[in-house]
Design an enzyme around this catalytic site. Structure first.
Site, mmCIF file in Angstrom:
data_model
loop_
_atom_site.group_PDB
_atom_site.id
_atom_site.type_symbol
_atom_site.label_atom_id
_atom_site.label_comp_id
_atom_site.label_asym_id
_atom_site.label_seq_id
_atom_site.Cartn_x
_atom_site.Cartn_y
_atom_site.Cartn_z
ATOM 1 N N GLU A 258 43.217 39.036 45.279
ATOM 2 C CA GLU A 258 43.577 40.451 45.201
ATOM 3 C C GLU A 258 42.449 41.362 45.712
ATOM 4 O O GLU A 258 41.303 41.244 45.269
ATOM 5 C CB GLU A 258 43.944 40.809 43.750
ATOM 6 C CG GLU A 258 44.331 42.260 43.509
ATOM 7 C CD GLU A 258 45.495 42.733 44.367
ATOM 8 O OE1 GLU A 258 46.496 42.008 44.479
ATOM 9 O OE2 GLU A 258 45.393 43.832 44.934
ATOM 10 N N THR A 300 50.278 43.771 48.690
ATOM 11 C CA THR A 300 50.272 42.331 48.411
ATOM 12 C C THR A 300 51.498 41.652 48.995
ATOM 13 O O THR A 300 51.419 40.560 49.567
ATOM 14 C CB THR A 300 50.295 42.073 46.894
ATOM 15 O OG1 THR A 300 49.320 42.875 46.276
ATOM 16 C CG2 THR A 300 50.011 40.618 46.583
ATOM 17 N N HIS A 415 42.096 44.404 40.921
ATOM 18 C CA HIS A 415 43.035 45.402 41.441
ATOM 19 C C HIS A 415 42.549 46.785 41.029
ATOM 20 O O HIS A 415 42.040 46.957 39.928
ATOM 21 C CB HIS A 415 44.435 45.128 40.867
ATOM 22 C CG HIS A 415 45.519 45.919 41.552
ATOM 23 N ND1 HIS A 415 45.658 47.282 41.395
ATOM 24 C CD2 HIS A 415 46.509 45.529 42.395
ATOM 25 C CE1 HIS A 415 46.681 47.690 42.129
ATOM 26 N NE2 HIS A 415 47.215 46.647 42.743
ATOM 27 N N ASP A 474 44.161 39.760 50.301
ATOM 28 C CA ASP A 474 45.479 40.273 50.670
ATOM 29 C C ASP A 474 45.436 41.580 51.461
ATOM 30 O O ASP A 474 46.222 41.806 52.363
ATOM 31 C CB ASP A 474 46.427 40.365 49.457
ATOM 32 C CG ASP A 474 45.961 41.319 48.367
ATOM 33 O OD1 ASP A 474 44.792 41.771 48.418
ATOM 34 O OD2 ASP A 474 46.751 41.597 47.448
ATOM 35 N N HIS A 475 44.507 42.471 51.114
ATOM 36 C CA HIS A 475 44.397 43.767 51.806
ATOM 37 C C HIS A 475 43.103 44.420 51.354
ATOM 38 O O HIS A 475 42.402 43.876 50.509
ATOM 39 C CB HIS A 475 45.603 44.670 51.494
ATOM 40 C CG HIS A 475 45.907 44.742 50.022
ATOM 41 N ND1 HIS A 475 45.145 45.450 49.132
ATOM 42 C CD2 HIS A 475 46.866 44.130 49.285
ATOM 43 C CE1 HIS A 475 45.637 45.306 47.914
ATOM 44 N NE2 HIS A 475 46.675 44.496 47.968
#
Ligand code: GP9
Ligand code: MN
Length: 634
Positions: A258, A300, A415, A474-475
């Site tokens: 994450e 995600t 996150h 993921d990003h």
């Protein structure tokens, strides 16, 4: 000039509140666009365009209000002023987190936005309410000072609409002179908003979204053939002899890390490694140091989508929501034919990002969501179950799966807004004073520790030797809104658009037990993972479906990676916000250098979008029917 006098001096007493409203709405919109968003305005001419952007929409909306509320005209003016403020406020909060603008499909994902609860409160500041100042002034004038109602006559109203339309076209053609094909081939909403303003952008977005939803009805198999022909123009991957099929019949662990960005890897903060475990693991793995995330608004879920489909996610909204009933050629269903069982593990609500439905579509056999986990207040933080506990429980579930399996694990602790429990803190926060930026390092360090525990558990439970591990960020976790803090951290005076693209690098680690480690500088992205994995598993290209990415180990991997907003990276150049940079140095170079790649980049995105909007993969014939069709063609 007579008409100017007529419109102002002569009719001032009837119309002044209307003019005042235009002025105030225009000004507040301009100020927010100019100073609260981070729009790439690069010249006095672009400043001028940005300045006039609110005019057409303000007049149009006020005109519509007056058309409908003839008697209570002041009320309609107040209503429009309120509406524009509310839209600005929503844009502002959304922008702070996503550096992007709300789209219609995103609104239909309101449930997810609601789940962002803890994030939203940290993104809101009370001074934001100043956007309602004009509304307050108008209310006071109308209901306290009791000024007379605006009285606009029919022909005047017609002129207001005509003026709004003319101004819009002037605005649009000025913008097109800077950016041709503005409304047809621009994937970056920052550029659209700086060119036509936020309200016009929202109107454009609504029209665009409705157009897209009708595409499926009109699509046919020739559209798929066009896309396939386009893809055949790129040379076929020549897989590496050494690695093709090396992981045949092994279990696959695909791990989404994450919000993990590449810049923390192999970097120290206050003398301490931020990711000590990953830094070690990389020594024994294939590590791709020029690997980019290519996600859009689906975050995600967009990353997951690319991993499994090698198609680009959509320019607006999350494809997991908008096209969950399409036909796909996804990894889980391809691997099913190879005897694999596939499952996803994620300790969140099954419906988040519409995963439950989409996983079914993609061919997953089971989704181990929240209800499979033992979640207590003690083992939770921020968004839910802590990663260490998540991995521990996941391995217990995974060891009972039928083998070989394809297991996707989605972590969660790192996150936004990067909350952590004191007892899990292994390194200090950074000291920029920007809260979520400073905490990021603590939760990244925690994620790193959780991954270490995961490998220990996998080894303890006898799953290590017969598995391979693909781990990806993921990003981004730190958006451009934290550029000040990022500059401080990286010792840079300014974060340029070039730097921002380079910060979209995320780690990709492919760990194959028994294989020596190697760091590769291939220009690559999430779209490339599916073909890479299938080749490692020895799955033939004829069974791999339609793919926009390439095997990362192929000798002839094209050195081009396209981000979802249209920026791209080649081995020599980086193209960002309409500027071409030399990749190694970040020095601005002549835009002619990037031109040869510009069309290919836009075409890649557009063909992939067409496939999804038209649901074109439904036209792929099952193998036996395909053979019949081929025979008939001969
Ligand atoms: C939620 C998790 C986080 O289930 O995947 O979603 P994100 O906000 O990063 O897309
Ligand atoms: Mn995420």
């Amino acid at each position: 000039m007579k008409w100017i006098k007529k419109w102002t001096v002569d009719n001032w007493s009837r119309l002044w509140l209307f003019y005042l409203a235009i002025g105030m709405i225009w000004l507040k919109t301009y100020l927010v666009q100019r100073f609260q968003f981070n729009l790439p305005v690069e010249s006095p001419y672009q400043e001028l365009i940005l300045f006039i952007t609110p005019v057409s929409s303000t007049m149009l909306l006020l005109g519509i209000g007056l058309l409908f509320f003839k008697k209570r005209s002041n009320f309609s003016v107040i209503l429009i002023s309120f509406l524009t403020s509310a839209i600005l406020l929503a844009d502002l909060i959304y922008y702070r987190f996503y550096n992007d603008f709300i789209t219609l499909p995103v609104l239909f994902q309101a449930k997810n936005v609601g789940d962002l609860g803890s994030s939203v409160s940290t993104l809101f500041s009370f001074t934001d309410l100043l956007v309602f100042l004009d509304t307050v002034v108008l209310i006071l004038l109308t209901y306290v000072k009791k000024v007379p109602q605006v009285r606009i006559q029919r022909p005047e109203l017609v002129s207001v609409f005509a003026f709004a339309i003319i101004v819009f076209f002037v605005n649009w053609s000025m913008a097109e002179s800077v950016r041709p094909e503005l409304l047809t081939r621009t994937f970056d909403r920052n550029i659209v908003v700086k060119s036509i303003g936020n309200i016009n952008y929202h109107i454009y977005d609504i029209v665009q979204s409705s157009k897209m939803s009708s595409k499926k009805v009109f699509a046919d198999s020739s559209d798929l053939m066009d896309a396939e022909k386009y893809l055949q123009q790129s040379p076929k991957d020549i897989p590496s002899d050494e690695l093709y099929g090396i992981a045949k019949d092994k279990n696959v662990f695909l791990i989404s890390m994450e919000s993990l960005q590449g810049f923390v890897i192999n970097r120290k903060m206050f003398g301490q490694e931020i990711t000590p475990f990953l830094n070690d693991l990389i020594e024994d793995s294939y590590y791709f140091e020029n690997f980019y995330h290519q996600t859009g608004q689906g975050k995600t879920s967009d990353a997951e989508f690319m991993m499994d489909n090698s198609l680009y996610p959509l320019p607006s909204g999350a494809v997991y929501f908008t096209h969950a009933n399409n036909t796909y050629t996804a990894t889980p269903s391809i691997l099913k034919d190879q005897g694999y069982y596939s499952a996803v593990f994620h300790a969140n609500d099954a419906s988040f990002w519409n995963r439950e439905l989409m996983y079914d579509t993609l061919g997953y056999d089971n989704y181990f969501a929240k209800e499979y986990y033992n979640i207590t207040p003690e083992n939770s933080v921020g968004w839910g179950l802590k990663d260490i506990d998540f991995f521990k429980q996941t391995v217990q579930l995974a060891k009972d799966l039928p083998q070989p399996f394809y297991a996707k694990l989605l972590t969660l602790t790192n996150h936004h807004p990067y909350e952590y429990s004191k007892e899990d803190q292994m390194i200090p926060e950074f000291n920029s004073g920007d809260g979520s930026f400073d905490r990021y390092f603590v939760t990244v360090r925690y994620l790193d520790e959780a991954l270490k525990n995961f490998f220990d558990e996998v080894k303890k439970n006898g799953l290590y030797e017969n598995s391979i591990f693909i781990m990806y960020g993921d990003h981004y976790g730190i958006s451009e809104n934290h550029n000040r803090a990022m500059g401080e951290f990286l010792n840079k005076e300014e974060i340029t658009p070039y730097d921002s693209v380079q910060l979209q690098k995320v780690p990709l680690i492919i760990h194959i037990p028994g294989q020596e480690g190697k760091t590769l500088d291939t220009i690559s992205g999430q779209i490339d993972v599916k073909p890479t994995l299938l080749h490692l598993l020895g799955v033939d290209d004829s069974q791999a479906g339609v793919n926009f990415g390439h095997d990362l180990f192929a000798e002839n991997k094209p050195q081009l990676t396209v981000l979802r907003n249209g920026s791209f990276i080649t081995d020599e150049y980086v193209f960002a916000q309409e500027t071409c940079y030399e990749r190694e140095t970040g020095v601005e170079v002549d835009s002619a250098n990037c031109e040869p790649f510009q069309d290919k980049a836009a075409n890649d995105l557009q063909y992939s979008d067409e496939i999804i909007y038209g649901d074109l993969l439904r036209f792929i014939l099952p193998e036996n029917e395909q053979e019949d069709a081929d025979k008939a063609a001969e």
